[in-house]
Design a protein around this motif. Structure first.
Motif, PDB file in Angstrom:
ATOM      1  N   TYR A  36      12.480  -7.535   4.097  1.00 35.67           N
ATOM      2  CA  TYR A  36      12.389  -6.185   3.567  1.00 35.67           C
ATOM      3  C   TYR A  36      12.063  -5.150   4.694  1.00 35.67           C
ATOM      4  N   GLY A  37      12.438  -4.139   4.752  1.00 36.95           N
ATOM      5  CA  GLY A  37      12.204  -2.864   5.720  1.00 36.95           C
ATOM      6  C   GLY A  37      10.923  -2.569   5.561  1.00 36.95           C
ATOM      7  N   ALA A  38      10.269  -1.652   6.462  1.00 36.28           N
ATOM      8  CA  ALA A  38       9.027  -1.088   6.432  1.00 36.28           C
ATOM      9  C   ALA A  38       9.120   0.147   5.303  1.00 36.28           C
ATOM     10  N   ARG A  39      10.109   0.645   5.313  1.00 37.52           N
ATOM     11  CA  ARG A  39      10.385   1.667   4.166  1.00 37.52           C
ATOM     12  C   ARG A  39      10.008   1.458   2.786  1.00 37.52           C
ATOM     13  N   ILE A  40      10.901   0.284   2.272  1.00 41.99           N
ATOM     14  CA  ILE A  40      10.478  -0.440   1.036  1.00 41.99           C
ATOM     15  C   ILE A  40       9.337  -0.836   0.802  1.00 41.99           C
ATOM     16  N   ARG A  41       8.557  -1.576   1.933  1.00 40.86           N
ATOM     17  CA  ARG A  41       7.310  -2.070   1.759  1.00 40.86           C
ATOM     18  C   ARG A  41       6.270  -0.964   1.453  1.00 40.86           C
ATOM     19  N   ALA A  42       6.631   0.085   2.220  1.00 39.99           N
ATOM     20  CA  ALA A  42       5.573   1.193   2.174  1.00 39.99           C
ATOM     21  C   ALA A  42       5.590   1.805   0.634  1.00 39.99           C
ATOM     22  N   VAL A  43       6.881   1.916   0.033  1.00 34.52           N
ATOM     23  CA  VAL A  43       7.261   2.304  -1.154  1.00 34.52           C
ATOM     24  C   VAL A  43       6.423   1.488  -2.161  1.00 34.52           C
ATOM     25  N   ALA A  44       6.344   0.196  -1.726  1.00 38.24           N
ATOM     26  CA  ALA A  44       5.954  -0.790  -2.937  1.00 38.24           C
ATOM     27  C   ALA A  44       4.459  -0.796  -2.743  1.00 38.24           C
ATOM     28  N   ALA A  45       3.835  -0.475  -1.420  1.00 37.00           N
ATOM     29  CA  ALA A  45       2.376  -0.538  -1.455  1.00 37.00           C
ATOM     30  C   ALA A  45       1.996   1.088  -2.007  1.00 37.00           C
ATOM     31  N   TYR A  46       2.705   1.843  -1.783  1.00 36.71           N
ATOM     32  CA  TYR A  46       2.213   3.041  -2.408  1.00 36.71           C
ATOM     33  C   TYR A  46       2.221   3.149  -3.885  1.00 36.71           C
ATOM     34  N   LEU A  47       3.190   2.568  -4.671  1.00 35.12           N
ATOM     35  CA  LEU A  47       3.442   2.502  -5.832  1.00 35.12           C
ATOM     36  C   LEU A  47       2.238   1.879  -6.739  1.00 35.12           C
ATOM     37  N   ASN A  48       2.191   0.657  -5.890  1.00 36.65           N
ATOM     38  CA  ASN A  48       1.038  -0.542  -6.427  1.00 36.65           C
ATOM     39  C   ASN A  48      -0.197   0.088  -6.124  1.00 36.65           C
ATOM     40  N   HIS A  49      -0.595   1.030  -5.149  1.00 40.13           N
ATOM     41  CA  HIS A  49      -1.995   1.248  -4.908  1.00 40.13           C
ATOM     42  C   HIS A  49      -2.378   2.584  -5.362  1.00 40.13           C
ATOM     43  N   GLN A  50      -1.534   3.626  -4.982  1.00 44.19           N
ATOM     44  CA  GLN A  50      -1.875   4.919  -5.568  1.00 44.19           C
ATOM     45  C   GLN A  50      -1.501   5.097  -6.968  1.00 44.19           C
ATOM     46  N   HIS A  51      -0.528   4.419  -7.317  1.00 48.07           N
ATOM     47  CA  HIS A  51      -0.080   4.579  -8.888  1.00 48.07           C
ATOM     48  C   HIS A  51      -0.584   3.995  -9.733  1.00 48.07           C
ATOM     49  N   PHE A  52      -0.875   2.807  -9.128  1.00 50.46           N
ATOM     50  CA  PHE A  52      -1.530   1.483 -10.041  1.00 50.46           C
ATOM     51  C   PHE A  52      -0.467   0.584 -10.914  1.00 50.46           C
ATOM     52  N   ILE A  53       0.457   0.621 -10.408  1.00 56.80           N
ATOM     53  CA  ILE A  53       1.799   0.075 -10.958  1.00 56.80           C
ATOM     54  C   ILE A  53       1.450  -1.419 -10.501  1.00 56.80           C
ATOM     55  N   PRO A  54       1.246  -2.174 -11.589  1.00 63.38           N
ATOM     56  CA  PRO A  54       1.212  -3.863 -11.222  1.00 63.38           C
ATOM     57  C   PRO A  54       2.151  -4.431 -10.798  1.00 63.38           C
ATOM     58  N   GLU A  55       2.002  -5.538  -9.923  1.00 60.21           N
ATOM     59  CA  GLU A  55       3.151  -6.293  -9.163  1.00 60.21           C
ATOM     60  C   GLU A  55       4.231  -6.436 -10.157  1.00 60.21           C
ATOM     61  N   ASP A  56       4.149  -7.050 -11.231  1.00 57.07           N
ATOM     62  CA  ASP A  56       5.007  -7.464 -12.234  1.00 57.07           C
ATOM     63  C   ASP A  56       5.769  -6.458 -12.686  1.00 57.07           C
ATOM     64  N   ARG A  57       5.564  -5.211 -12.800  1.00 59.12           N
ATOM     65  CA  ARG A  57       6.087  -4.189 -13.415  1.00 59.12           C
ATOM     66  C   ARG A  57       6.961  -3.527 -12.164  1.00 59.12           C
ATOM     67  N   LEU A  58       6.174  -3.614 -11.048  1.00 61.07           N
ATOM     68  CA  LEU A  58       6.701  -2.704  -9.918  1.00 61.07           C
ATOM     69  C   LEU A  58       7.766  -3.424  -9.512  1.00 61.07           C
ATOM     70  N   SER A  59       7.918  -4.937  -9.543  1.00 63.99           N
ATOM     71  CA  SER A  59       9.094  -5.599  -9.161  1.00 63.99           C
ATOM     72  C   SER A  59      10.106  -5.079  -9.974  1.00 63.99           C
ATOM     73  N   GLU A  60       9.973  -4.951 -11.376  1.00 64.97           N
ATOM     74  CA  GLU A  60      11.309  -4.438 -12.197  1.00 64.97           C
ATOM     75  C   GLU A  60      11.545  -2.969 -11.753  1.00 64.97           C
ATOM     76  N   VAL A  61      10.512  -2.050 -11.216  1.00 61.18           N
ATOM     77  CA  VAL A  61      10.801  -0.646 -11.029  1.00 61.18           C
ATOM     78  C   VAL A  61      11.574  -0.676  -9.540  1.00 61.18           C
ATOM     79  N   LEU A  62      11.405  -1.532  -8.681  1.00 68.06           N
ATOM     80  CA  LEU A  62      11.984  -1.641  -7.612  1.00 68.06           C
ATOM     81  C   LEU A  62      13.422  -2.059  -7.606  1.00 68.06           C
ATOM     82  N   LEU A  63      13.621  -3.072  -8.714  1.00 72.32           N
ATOM     83  CA  LEU A  63      14.989  -3.405  -9.061  1.00 72.32           C
ATOM     84  C   LEU A  63      15.976  -2.307  -9.655  1.00 72.32           C
TER      85      LEU A  63
END
Length: 105
Positions: free
Chosen positions: A27-54
């Protein structure tokens, strides 16, 4: 490396990957940054975030990969966090509450 053939002249063309690409799939730096941002700033749990990214990007990042990204980023910023903690510990004033700030004027 991908090798393609020009449909017109039949010349074989081979590109090269950027230096940051070190694995066949990553995975590139941008998608990893988006994942970290949504996970930690917006408190989206990993399971749900996986679905959101898809849903949003067609990116199949597993919850485990999201958690590993967090760990990697934590290791990167650890020296800065340690320095900040050291500065706070040494500071004479560690808290300022602006609640009564208006009364000071």
């Amino acid at each position: 490396m991908a090798v393609k053939e020009c449909p017109e002249c039949k010349t074989l063309l081979q590109g090269s990957f950027p230096e940051s690409v070190t694995a066949p799939v990553q995975y590139g730096a941008r998608i990893r940054a988006v994942a970290a941002y949504l996970n930690h700033q917006h408190f989206i749990p990993e399971d749900r975030l996986s679905e959101v990214l898809l849903d949003l990007f067609g990116c199949r990042m597993t919850p485990g990969t999201i958690a590993k990204t967090t760990l990697t980023l934590a290791q990167i910023i650890e020296p800065v966090v340690a320095e900040m903690a050291s500065e706070v510990k040494a500071a004479a004033v560690k808290h300022l509450d602006e609640t009564f700030f208006e009364d000071w004027w």
